[in-house]
Structure formats: C-alpha cells, structure tokens
Motif scaffolding. Structure first.
Motif, PDB file in Angstrom:
ATOM      1  N   HIS A   1       0.796  -1.315  -0.062  1.00  0.00           N
ATOM      2  CA  HIS A   1      -0.100   0.007  -0.135  1.00  0.00           C
ATOM      3  C   HIS A   1       0.848   1.321  -0.132  1.00  0.00           C
ATOM      4  O   HIS A   1       0.377   2.407  -0.094  1.00  0.00           O
ATOM      5  CB  HIS A   1      -1.037  -0.049   1.000  1.00  0.00           C
TER       6      HIS A   1
ATOM      7  N   ILE B   1      -5.098   2.708  -3.552  1.00  0.00           N
ATOM      8  CA  ILE B   1      -5.671   2.009  -4.854  1.00  0.00           C
ATOM      9  C   ILE B   1      -4.382   2.025  -5.985  1.00  0.00           C
ATOM     10  O   ILE B   1      -4.164   1.203  -6.523  1.00  0.00           O
ATOM     11  CB  ILE B   1      -6.780   2.684  -5.245  1.00  0.00           C
TER      12      ILE B   1
ATOM     13  N   SER C   1      -1.381  -0.303  -5.185  1.00  0.00           N
ATOM     14  CA  SER C   1      -1.695  -1.620  -5.144  1.00  0.00           C
ATOM     15  C   SER C   1      -1.840  -2.005  -6.775  1.00  0.00           C
ATOM     16  O   SER C   1      -1.444  -3.162  -6.872  1.00  0.00           O
ATOM     17  CB  SER C   1      -3.069  -1.957  -4.483  1.00  0.00           C
ATOM     18  N   ALA C   2      -2.439  -1.152  -7.500  1.00  0.00           N
ATOM     19  CA  ALA C   2      -2.546  -1.490  -8.916  1.00  0.00           C
ATOM     20  C   ALA C   2      -1.161  -1.440  -9.704  1.00  0.00           C
ATOM     21  O   ALA C   2      -1.002  -2.374 -10.371  1.00  0.00           O
ATOM     22  CB  ALA C   2      -3.375  -0.335  -9.680  1.00  0.00           C
TER      23      ALA C   2
ATOM     24  N   SER D   1     -12.017  -6.302   1.873  1.00  0.00           N
ATOM     25  CA  SER D   1     -11.937  -5.591   0.656  1.00  0.00           C
ATOM     26  C   SER D   1     -10.910  -4.343   0.860  1.00  0.00           C
ATOM     27  O   SER D   1     -10.574  -4.080   1.998  1.00  0.00           O
ATOM     28  CB  SER D   1     -13.257  -5.005   0.252  1.00  0.00           C
TER      29      SER D   1
ATOM     30  N   TRP E   1     -10.034  -1.626  -1.942  1.00  0.00           N
ATOM     31  CA  TRP E   1     -10.032  -0.601  -2.681  1.00  0.00           C
ATOM     32  C   TRP E   1     -10.575   0.630  -2.387  1.00  0.00           C
ATOM     33  O   TRP E   1     -10.004   1.512  -1.714  1.00  0.00           O
ATOM     34  CB  TRP E   1     -10.490  -1.085  -4.257  1.00  0.00           C
TER      35      TRP E   1
ATOM     36  N   HIS F   1     -10.648 -10.466  -7.646  1.00  0.00           N
ATOM     37  CA  HIS F   1      -9.847  -9.559  -6.713  1.00  0.00           C
ATOM     38  C   HIS F   1      -9.071  -8.728  -7.814  1.00  0.00           C
ATOM     39  O   HIS F   1      -8.921  -7.458  -7.863  1.00  0.00           O
ATOM     40  CB  HIS F   1      -8.833 -10.413  -6.265  1.00  0.00           C
TER      41      HIS F   1
ATOM     42  N   SER G   1     -11.580  -6.106 -10.100  1.00  0.00           N
ATOM     43  CA  SER G   1     -12.129  -5.235  -9.166  1.00  0.00           C
ATOM     44  C   SER G   1     -11.016  -4.174  -8.933  1.00  0.00           C
ATOM     45  O   SER G   1     -11.165  -2.841  -8.743  1.00  0.00           O
ATOM     46  CB  SER G   1     -12.475  -5.588  -7.838  1.00  0.00           C
ATOM     47  N   LEU G   2      -9.614  -4.741  -8.778  1.00  0.00           N
ATOM     48  CA  LEU G   2      -8.447  -3.636  -8.506  1.00  0.00           C
ATOM     49  C   LEU G   2      -8.385  -2.765 -10.012  1.00  0.00           C
ATOM     50  O   LEU G   2      -8.158  -1.730  -9.971  1.00  0.00           O
ATOM     51  CB  LEU G   2      -7.244  -4.364  -8.420  1.00  0.00           C
ATOM     52  N   HIS G   3      -8.474  -3.471 -11.240  1.00  0.00           N
ATOM     53  CA  HIS G   3      -8.365  -2.771 -12.427  1.00  0.00           C
ATOM     54  C   HIS G   3      -9.457  -1.550 -12.646  1.00  0.00           C
ATOM     55  O   HIS G   3      -9.257  -0.580 -12.834  1.00  0.00           O
ATOM     56  CB  HIS G   3      -8.307  -4.083 -13.500  1.00  0.00           C
TER      57      HIS G   3
ATOM     58  N   GLU H   1     -11.188  -0.186 -10.475  1.00  0.00           N
ATOM     59  CA  GLU H   1     -11.052   0.867  -9.524  1.00  0.00           C
ATOM     60  C   GLU H   1      -9.964   1.844 -10.039  1.00  0.00           C
ATOM     61  O   GLU H   1     -10.214   3.189  -9.938  1.00  0.00           O
ATOM     62  CB  GLU H   1     -10.541   0.479  -7.988  1.00  0.00           C
ATOM     63  N   ALA H   2      -8.941   1.410 -10.088  1.00  0.00           N
ATOM     64  CA  ALA H   2      -7.703   2.230 -10.738  1.00  0.00           C
ATOM     65  C   ALA H   2      -8.120   2.792 -12.150  1.00  0.00           C
ATOM     66  O   ALA H   2      -7.350   4.106 -12.110  1.00  0.00           O
ATOM     67  CB  ALA H   2      -6.299   1.053 -11.023  1.00  0.00           C
TER      68      ALA H   2
END
Length: 578
Positions: free
Chosen positions: A246, A291, A294-295, A316, A318, A528, A531-533, A535-536
């Motif tokens: 993070h 976020i 993390s991405a 979670s 994000w 997982h 959802s990261l993609h 959000e970023a």
C-alpha cells in the motif's frame, strides 16, 4: 555436513516494509519456537521440518555457532527501536579510537527502554547489555542449565520466555523489533536513510519513491546483502518476498523482483504483497494513493513473480477497506499490526511447510508452476486458525460437520474459499494420530479404509473438490503459538488449541494449535484482479501529481492497466464447447 548443503533446498527471504517485517518477525519467531533441542524428544519424535531451508549456520569471530535466517530486511529509520542494526551475535568490535587533536563533543541519543519480554530474553541468553556481550551463544544446543547451582530466578525467567509466562505486549509493541526474538545476521538489516517511520512531513507513500530510494549506493548495499546469502547456497530453490503493498515499498519490491528475474533466471519467486487490516486513510488523496499503489504493484510485480499471493485481514481493499475478517475462535484487535500480522504469519508458516519437510519435500518451483498455469499468477490463501476440532471430536467428525465455507477463512481480500478451484495446495498440521476417526463407529464405505490423517485428507479433497488438481500435506506438529505470539484466542480454545465447552482459565494461555491452510488458484481470484483494475481505471493520473512527480508517466500507467486487464482475463472461465 548439514542436510541443507547436501540436498540444496535453500530459500532466501526478502522483507520490504514495516508491515511486512511485522509479519516476518512473527513468522521467524514461530519457526524458532518449533526447534527441538532435546535428543530424547528427537528419538521419540524424529524431526519433520528441515530448518536449514530458511536458516543458515554460521560462526561468530569467537567461533561460536549461530543459526540465523537467510534474510534481507528493508525498512525506514525509526523501525528498529532497541534492536541493533548489525545484531548482537557478532558484536566483537569496540568503539574505534577517535584520532583528532581538537575538541570532540559526543552527542548520544537516548536509548529506548526494552519491554519486559525482551529484557527476560536478554537475561536467558546472557546478552543483557548492562552486563556486556556474551560470546558463548549456541542456538543449536539444548537450552540447559550450564551450572547445577544456577539461580532459581534464572530458571523462572527461562520458563517465562519459552512459553509459561503471559506477557501482555499489546500496548508495548510499537514496531516489529519490539517482539522479534530471533537473532539476525549483521548483513540482514538495511534502512532507507532518507525517510523516517511515521513522518507526516515526508511520507514514504508513493510507488515511485520506493524505486528512487533503492538506487545508487542504497541499491549497491542491498545487492551486496542479497548476494551474500545467495552465493553461499549450494542449490537454491528460489525466494520468498514479503512487501508492503500500500506504500512506497511496492515500488522497491518491483525493482527487487526485476533484479531477481535478471540475476537468478529459473529460480522460483513466491511473492506476498501485504496490507494492514486498518489504515489511516481518511482523505480522498490517501485512498487514491492506496489504490494506485496496489494497482502498480500487481501489474509490475506479477511480471517477475512466479506466484503472487495478496494478503490482508481486510475483506476488501480498494475504495474502502472492508470490515476485518471474522475468525470464529479469535478475538484480535484489527488496529494492531502486532495482532493482524500474527494471523498472516501463522498461515504463511503452515502453508509453506511442504517446502521445508525433512523427507519428501516439495520443490518451490513445483508449487509455483502448478499455481501459475494459464498465466494465472495471482493465487489466494485461506486459513483455519485454529482448526475447529472439539476436545473429544475426531478429524473426520470435524470435516463432516463443517462445509468448506465454515472451515476456512480467506486471507486474500475480495475472494472466498472456492468450491471449484483449478489448483489447490492444502496443509493440515497438529491433528493427533489417535483422533482420525471414532473407534467402533460405523463410517461411510470410503472412510472405512482410512487409517491416518493423510488418508482422510486425501479423501476429503477428492470428494469435496472433484475437478480440482489437489495436493495435500499432513504434518504431525501443531503451530507453537507461545510468547511472543499475541493472546488472540477465545477462552473456549484450550491450551493445546482444541475447542472446549469449558472456558480456559484467565491466566492460562494457548501454547499450540492445529491448523489448516489452502492455497488456491481459480475464478474467485479473478474478481480480486478485475475489481482492482476497475477501481484504478477510474482515476485521471494527471490529477495525482505526487505519482507523476515520483516518476510515473501516463503511458506507463496505461500499460499497467492493460496488464491488469489481461491478467483478469486469464481467470475468466471459457464456455464448454462440447
């Protein structure tokens, strides 16, 4: 000659970041707690774990035997508290004489006081700094009284440190070194000199800053440390890499992993990005930073990792940190790194046991090769801490009375324990051999042929996950959760880690627990990643000048998003064309 030298199964561990070092400290403490020194015990219960895989044997300048982790640690200034950067085992040098004819003024910072656990540990090992260093440190010999007339108070202290005394360290542990009980080699610890832990004026919180901090002389120093541990290996399997996901240490990890790929081609790299369950990210900027970090971590670090296993007790990660994971038999404080990292460490220790078995071990490349098929480099970890078995219950009873969703809790956010993973590595430890199934009780036909914990586990995996490529491993010994592991078990957990209707006495701690872990690769992990993609991709990187100022370019950001999208595609189930 040591077996590790003969078999060549060494693994070098790299830890980058303060939370990673919290987790690593618990992991090393748990491993050291499993060392068996008594020859009589070894005669009855032969050693089942080869500690030489992760630890190295050495000697001090005074030829005293040491046993220290093959470990390189990276952290910020202010993270060591009372721990010496060069350790205490090799402290033979005296302060150099100052050859200066003029006046000399010595400025000495105040020494941090040690908590009671560390003070007791020093007294047991004879390294109390008030008495000077001791040169007869032998971590492989039994911890016995060297003199018949040893003071009874010292006996009490030794019993205290090795498990029978309850230390309440919850309010005393500020940094990971406050409970780190394992000696480290002088080449293990490196600090980022330009940043201080907890600084609000100069935070170490952006991906690119980690890449910049680990450059020039700092990079040369880090590379020298890694080469010191790798060059003495006979036939190294690969690396464990734990890092903060993070903050800026993700950027440092991306540079480290790229280096490992170039310098050690063909060696497996098992990577664990770690995020605390609670973070002080109240502002929109701080949430966006988490976020984006993390991405960038997943997109860049997956490239050079054999398998990438994100871990956190947050459900979670994000837009908002989800509620902390619920463990039915734990009462942990999600605000304390000391608590949450202990759960992660116990699970990592159990999950990696197949790599460290004394006989018939699994090679690291076998695990990572199976888990990363079809480009699915991200995997999830599930744990059962402790394994939920009542005092008078059998292993079969426990498995049959609980579905997999109640047996295991996910440690990878936005995932669940999958009913149909593609690949699974399951480890069970600490189930007594006389508790396999109930004698005289009629069992289903399949169970009638089971005579061991391993038989039952293999049948359970086959029946519960029929379309999965399963690997099961059973270990005799439980996880030793003695001091300084935190007191996070509910009162219904017995001293031996089993569940009971009778509550444990208030001043009685849990000393060992049976456990079960499952490392999985399958469609659930795709949620997982995707959802990261998603959000970023919402962010306009031009509005985040702190990332641009740390060296990130728009084209590079877009490339990382494309990598995440492609990675998520690997987990989409193809339609059946038959």
């Amino acid at each position: 000659m040591k077996q590790a030298i003969m078999s060549g199964r060494e693994i070098v561990t790299l830890q980058l970041g303060h939370y990673a070092n919290f987790t690593g400290s618990h992991w090393w403490n748990l491993q050291e707690a499993s060392f068996v020194y008594d020859p009589k015990v070894l005669q009855r219960f032969p050693k089942e774990i080869s500690h030489d895989v992760l630890f190295r044997e050495g000697q001090t300048p005074k030829r005293c035997v040491t046993f220290t982790p093959r470990l390189v640690v990276l952290d910020l200034r202010g993270s060591l508290s009372t721990l010496r950067k060069d350790g205490s085992l090799y402290n033979e040098e005296k302060e150099e004489e100052v050859k200066w004819s003029g006046d000399v003024t010595l400025h000495k910072s105040a020494t941090e006081p040690k908590n009671q656990f560390l003070q007791d540990l020093d007294r047991v090992e004879g390294t109390d700094e008030s008495k000077g260093d001791v040169d007869n440190i032998d971590l492989e010999s039994p911890r016995e009284n060297e003199e018949d007339g040893k003071d009874q108070a010292e006996d009490i202290t030794e019993q205290a440190v090795f498990g029978s005394k309850l230390y309440n360290l919850d309010n005393q542990v500020k940094v990971w070194s406050d409970f780190h009980a394992v000696h480290l080699h002088p080449r293990s610890i490196q600090l980022v000199q330009d940043y201080t832990l907890g600084s609000e004026d100069n935070p170490f919180d952006v991906f690119g800053l980690g890449q910049q901090a680990l450059s020039g002389q700092a990079w040369d120093e880090w590379e020298d440390r890694v080469r010191f541990f790798t060059e003495e290996c006979d036939n190294m399997q690969g690396f464990h890499v734990l890092f903060d996901n993070h903050n800026s240490f993700g950027g440092a990890a991306s540079k480290v992993l790229s280096y490992l790929q170039d310098e050690f081609p063909g060696k497996a790299v098992l990577t664990f990005p770690l995020t605390p369950a609670v973070l002080p990210d109240q502002t929109a900027r701080q949430r966006a930073t988490r976020i984006l970090n993390s991405a960038l971590c997943m997109a860049s670090c997956c490239l050079d990792s054999s398998v990438y296993v994100p871990l956190s007790l947050a459900t979670s990660l994000w837009r908002n940190l989800g509620a902390p994971q619920n463990f039915p038999h734990l009462t942990y404080n999600c605000d304390l790194h000391y608590h949450t990292s202990a759960v992660l460490a116990a699970s990592l220790d159990t999950m990696t046991l197949p790599l460290r078995k004394e006989t018939n071990p699994v090679h690291l490349s076998e695990v990572t090769g199976a888990m990363s098929a079809l480009g699915r480099k991200v995997a999830s970890l599930n744990t059962s801490l402790p394994f939920p078995m009542m005092e008078h219950e059998t292993f079969v009873d426990a498995l049959m009375s609980k579905g997999e969703e109640h047996l295991l809790q996910p440690l990878t956010p936005q995932t669940y324990c999958q009913a149909d993973p593609s690949v699974q590595s399951c480890v069970v430890r600490g189930i007594p051999p006389d508790r396999v199934k109930r004698a005289g009780k009629s069992s289903p036909r399949q169970l009638s042929a089971c005579s061991s914990v391993d038989d039952v586990l293999q049948l359970y995996l086959t029946e519960t996950y029929p379309s999965t490529m399963n690997a099961g491993c059973v270990m005799r010994d439980p996880s030793n959760v003695v001091t300084p592991f935190p007191h996070i078990f509910r009162p219904n957990v017995t001293k031996a880690g089993q569940l009971s209707d009778t509550l444990r006495r208030p001043r009685s701690g849990v000393e060992s627990v049976p456990m079960m872990t499952s490392l999985q690769s399958g469609p659930s992990v795709g949620s997982h990643v995707s959802s990261l993609h998603d959000e970023a991709a919402r962010f306009n990187i031009h509005r985040h000048h702190h990332f641009l100022g740390a060296g990130l370019e728009e084209e590079e950001f877009r490339e990382n998003l494309d990598r995440l999208h492609s990675l998520a595609d690997c987990y989409r189930v193809l339609p059946d064309m038959s």
